[in-house]
Design an enzyme around this catalytic site. Structure first.
Site, PDB file in Angstrom:
ATOM      1  N   ASP A  65       0.839  -1.200   0.000  1.00 43.95           N
ATOM      2  CA  ASP A  65       0.000   0.000   0.000  1.00 43.95           C
ATOM      3  C   ASP A  65       0.873   1.248   0.000  1.00 43.95           C
ATOM      4  OD1 ASP A  65      -2.434  -1.224   0.107  1.00 43.95           O
ATOM      5  OD2 ASP A  65      -2.828  -0.786   2.201  1.00 43.95           O
ATOM      6  N   TYR A  67       1.971   4.711   1.737  1.00 40.21           N
ATOM      7  CA  TYR A  67       1.931   5.196   3.122  1.00 40.21           C
ATOM      8  C   TYR A  67       0.624   5.960   3.328  1.00 40.21           C
ATOM      9  CZ  TYR A  67       6.997   4.260   3.256  1.00 40.21           C
ATOM     10  OH  TYR A  67       8.242   3.674   3.205  1.00 40.21           O
ATOM     11  N   PHE A  78       7.748   2.592  -0.945  1.00 42.86           N
ATOM     12  CA  PHE A  78       8.750   2.759   0.101  1.00 42.86           C
ATOM     13  C   PHE A  78       9.338   4.163   0.172  1.00 42.86           C
ATOM     14  CE2 PHE A  78       8.916  -1.858  -0.724  1.00 42.86           C
ATOM     15  CZ  PHE A  78       8.583  -2.317   0.536  1.00 42.86           C
ATOM     16  N   HIS A 187       9.834  -9.013   4.559  1.00 43.20           N
ATOM     17  CA  HIS A 187       9.607  -7.574   4.397  1.00 43.20           C
ATOM     18  C   HIS A 187      10.584  -6.778   5.262  1.00 43.20           C
ATOM     19  CE1 HIS A 187       7.329  -3.762   4.430  1.00 43.20           C
ATOM     20  NE2 HIS A 187       6.766  -4.216   3.326  1.00 43.20           N
TER      21      HIS A 187
END
Length: 228
Positions: A65, A67, A78, A187
């Site tokens: 997703d 942020y 990211f 992750h």
């Protein structure tokens, strides 16, 4: 919601843009914006495709997703805008970059310099309601971004796919591992980074695969000032 226009992605994805699910998705996101705060801004939803032309893609990093905090998301997985506090997952990416290649963190979280070198920073879901993680999952974005992944996997030259976390790793089936390089790990989130993300050396491994295929490696260093 801004369209994928004026890039070489348009002919690649044109069929998706005219399918019924995409019209439904567009209506959903437009309605969400009328009633809630949605990230990223409408003109940055497709920033990853605008900054990294289809012809230039040599690495694809897949996030989940955007942020969902104020001012963070700007269309690249990211990455955060210059001046925004670096989120924990990105801080761990910086730490692994330092341990892997000796590149010191730049003091900001903007990854545009990677995107401009052919690193497609793609989220599986391209919008999110403020402060509600996963709120736009299952609305059609995954169909669209799967098509993006499949289009990149159809490129004749080798591409490196970096899949961090269980959600990203489930996309492995869209990629021909005989022609491309897939780099997988847990992750970079603080909840999982110590279970195998740290020490996975994704950046040097990506460059080794590119060089072995006769392609230019990525300069993973980030400028001190986030000017792209």
């Amino acid at each position: 919601m801004a369209a994928v226009t004026r890039t070489d992605w348009n002919p690649v994805l044109r069929e998706q843009l005219h399918r019924p699910y995409f019209a439904d998705l567009r209506r959903f996101v437009d309605d969400e914006r009328r009633h809630h705060r949605v990230y990223p801004p409408a003109d940055e939803v497709f920033a990853a495709l605008h900054l990294t032309p289809y012809a230039a893609v040599k690495v694809l990093i897949l996030g989940q997703d955007p942020y969902h905090g104020p001012g963070q998301a700007h269309g690249l997985c990211f990455s955060v805008r210059p001046g925004v506090t670096i989120p924990p997952s990105l801080a761990n990416i910086h730490a692994e970059l330092r341990d892997d290649l000796g590149i010191e963190p730049p003091g900001h979280g903007c990854l545009e310099a990677w995107a401009r070198q052919g690193v497609l920073l793609l989220n599986a879901t391209l919008t999110v309601r403020a402060h509600q993680a996963a709120s736009h999952q299952g609305k059609g974005w995954e169909t669209f971004t799967d098509a993006v992944i499949e289009a990149v996997a159809a490129k004749p030259e080798r591409v490196v796919f970096i899949l961090w976390g269980a959600s990203a790793r489930r996309k492995r089936g869209l990629i021909d591992a005989a022609r491309h390089t897939i780099i997988e790990s847990p992750h970079p989130s603080p909840l999982s980074a110590h279970r195998g993300f740290f020490g996975s050396r994704p950046f040097s491994r990506a460059n080794e695969a590119l060089v072995a295929a006769g392609r230019e490696p990525v300069d993973w260093s980030l400028p001190p000032e986030a000017d792209g």
